[in-house]
Enzyme design. Structure first.
Site, PDB file in Angstrom:
ATOM      1  N   GLY A   9      -1.146   5.131   5.604  1.00  0.00           N
ATOM      2  CA  GLY A   9      -1.552   6.520   5.772  1.00  0.00           C
ATOM      3  C   GLY A   9      -2.840   6.828   5.032  1.00  0.00           C
ATOM      4  O   GLY A   9      -3.679   7.600   5.505  1.00  0.00           O
ATOM      5  N   ASN A  10      -3.032   6.175   3.879  1.00  0.00           N
ATOM      6  CA  ASN A  10      -4.255   6.408   3.108  1.00  0.00           C
ATOM      7  C   ASN A  10      -5.469   5.753   3.746  1.00  0.00           C
ATOM      8  O   ASN A  10      -6.603   6.144   3.469  1.00  0.00           O
ATOM      9  CB  ASN A  10      -4.084   5.898   1.676  1.00  0.00           C
ATOM     10  CG  ASN A  10      -3.113   6.744   0.881  1.00  0.00           C
ATOM     11  OD1 ASN A  10      -2.957   7.926   1.153  1.00  0.00           O
ATOM     12  ND2 ASN A  10      -2.442   6.148  -0.083  1.00  0.00           N
ATOM     13  N   LYS A 122      10.436   8.401   0.056  1.00  0.00           N
ATOM     14  CA  LYS A 122       9.261   8.343   0.919  1.00  0.00           C
ATOM     15  C   LYS A 122       8.463   9.636   0.831  1.00  0.00           C
ATOM     16  O   LYS A 122       8.945  10.710   1.172  1.00  0.00           O
ATOM     17  CB  LYS A 122       9.705   8.093   2.364  1.00  0.00           C
ATOM     18  CG  LYS A 122       8.553   8.037   3.366  1.00  0.00           C
ATOM     19  CD  LYS A 122       7.648   6.868   3.111  1.00  0.00           C
ATOM     20  CE  LYS A 122       6.543   6.786   4.150  1.00  0.00           C
ATOM     21  NZ  LYS A 122       5.582   5.723   3.842  1.00  0.00           N
ATOM     22  N   LYS A 208       6.676   2.215   6.763  1.00  0.00           N
ATOM     23  CA  LYS A 208       5.962   1.511   7.844  1.00  0.00           C
ATOM     24  C   LYS A 208       5.658   0.063   7.483  1.00  0.00           C
ATOM     25  O   LYS A 208       5.515  -0.775   8.375  1.00  0.00           O
ATOM     26  CB  LYS A 208       4.683   2.264   8.237  1.00  0.00           C
ATOM     27  CG  LYS A 208       3.588   2.291   7.204  1.00  0.00           C
ATOM     28  CD  LYS A 208       2.540   1.260   7.452  1.00  0.00           C
ATOM     29  CE  LYS A 208       1.476   1.268   6.391  1.00  0.00           C
ATOM     30  NZ  LYS A 208       1.867   1.441   5.000  1.00  0.00           N
ATOM     31  N   LYS A 266       5.010  -2.485  -0.015  1.00  0.00           N
ATOM     32  CA  LYS A 266       4.054  -3.475   0.501  1.00  0.00           C
ATOM     33  C   LYS A 266       4.357  -4.856  -0.078  1.00  0.00           C
ATOM     34  O   LYS A 266       4.377  -5.867   0.643  1.00  0.00           O
ATOM     35  CB  LYS A 266       2.620  -3.052   0.174  1.00  0.00           C
ATOM     36  CG  LYS A 266       2.140  -1.825   0.917  1.00  0.00           C
ATOM     37  CD  LYS A 266       0.740  -1.447   0.482  1.00  0.00           C
ATOM     38  CE  LYS A 266       0.203  -0.312   1.341  1.00  0.00           C
ATOM     39  NZ  LYS A 266       1.062   0.885   1.356  1.00  0.00           N
TER      40      LYS A 266
END
Length: 309
Positions: A9-10, A122, A208, A266
């Site tokens: 998103g970033n 989240k 995600k 991640k």
């Protein structure tokens, strides 16, 4: 080579940027221009985040009818369409006209008893000051956590278990299409414990990166890249001993703690992919994506046997 790219998103909307279509389109255009050269040589799947966007849609829906807001699964589907459309259009603008690009609405099954439902982690939506966050928590029953110096809403983030559209994703890849799927981590869906085998949406936003890892596994990807706004994984991030990791194993990563709401998923996703498939996972800046694919930038995660001695 088959590559799954998870756009954070970033990477699509930087912190404190306004949530306007103009700003998002500009950032998506940068992403498309970075990915297009890779698509000339490789099979590409794109997964994207939706944290800021799904939070914005929740606020808009709440403004329309505070007593009957739209559920998160419906809002997740909305962001798949919005962001997928922008990515698809910008990619078509930079790829040859004969190269097909397709966005696929993607449902992902989660366990209704996942412990993530009891512990929201989240981040979604915009940032707030503490006073505003506390007021919204009282008024709307939302949960907030500190995100750096600001506060953001947090929602449940259960583990992805099954990608329902994996067959059509694979069919599109066989036709050499660039596929955009599992946007926002997919639409979280559950099957009831009893009764007919019917799907139902659930109030959550799947991470995600974990969803992207599952996609990468199931499409037989050689490389899983998580593109974000930092150039790799750092130990002691922001501290006096800050150090960037180059090539590491899942076991080495497991020996360190990373923030649950940002780098933690991640690192977990990278470790899973490397361990389960023997392929390489990488985390780094979108601007360096060509170098990341070549193994010359970012943090690469590989099984121990693949690490040079």
């Amino acid at each position: 080579m088959r590559i799954v790219i998870a756009l954070g998103g970033n990477a699509l909307l930087r912190r404190n940027e306004p949530l306007t279509i103009e700003v998002q389109r500009r950032n998506v255009r940068v992403a498309a221009e970075a990915i297009a050269p890779l698509a000339a040589e490789h099979s590409i799947v794109i997964v994207h985040g939706n944290g800021p966007q799904v939070g914005l849609l929740a606020l808009q829906a709440d403004a329309y009818d505070p007593d009957e807001g739209y559920p998160l699964d419906v809002l997740d589907a909305g962001t798949q369409g919005i962001i997928g459309y922008l990515v698809q259009q910008e990619l078509r603008n930079v790829l040859p006209p004969t190269r097909q690009v397709a966005t696929l609405l993607t449902m992902i099954v989660v366990d209704p008893h996942d412990p993530g439902f009891a512990h929201p982690t989240k981040y979604v939506g915009p940032v707030y000051d503490e006073e505003t966050a506390r007021r919204l928590a009282r008024e709307k029953g939302w949960t907030f956590r500190q995100d750096g110096p600001a506060w953001r809403r947090v929602v449940p983030s259960p583990e992805p278990q099954q990608i329902l559209e994996i067959d059509p994703i694979s069919w599109l890849l066989e036709k050499d299409a660039v596929v955009i799927c599992a946007g926002g981590g997919g639409i979280p869906s559950v099957r009831p414990d009893v009764g007919p085998e019917q799907l139902a949406g659930v109030e959550a936003v799947i991470d995600k990166d974990l969803a992207g890892e599952l996609v990468a596994e199931q499409v037989g990807a050689d490389l899983f890249v998580m593109a974000t706004d930092v150039d790799g994984v750092y130990l002691d991030w922001g501290g006096p001993d800050q150090a960037k990791l180059g090539q590491v194993t899942p076991e080495e990563l497991a020996g360190h703690d990373f923030a649950a709401g940002s780098m933690g998923p991640k690192v977990e996703a990278a470790g899973r992919f490397a361990t389960r498939t023997g392929g390489r996972a990488a985390i780094g800046s979108l601007a360096d994506i060509a170098l990341i694919v070549a193994g010359d930038a970012g943090t690469s995660v590989v099984r121990r046997a693949a690490v040079a001695v």
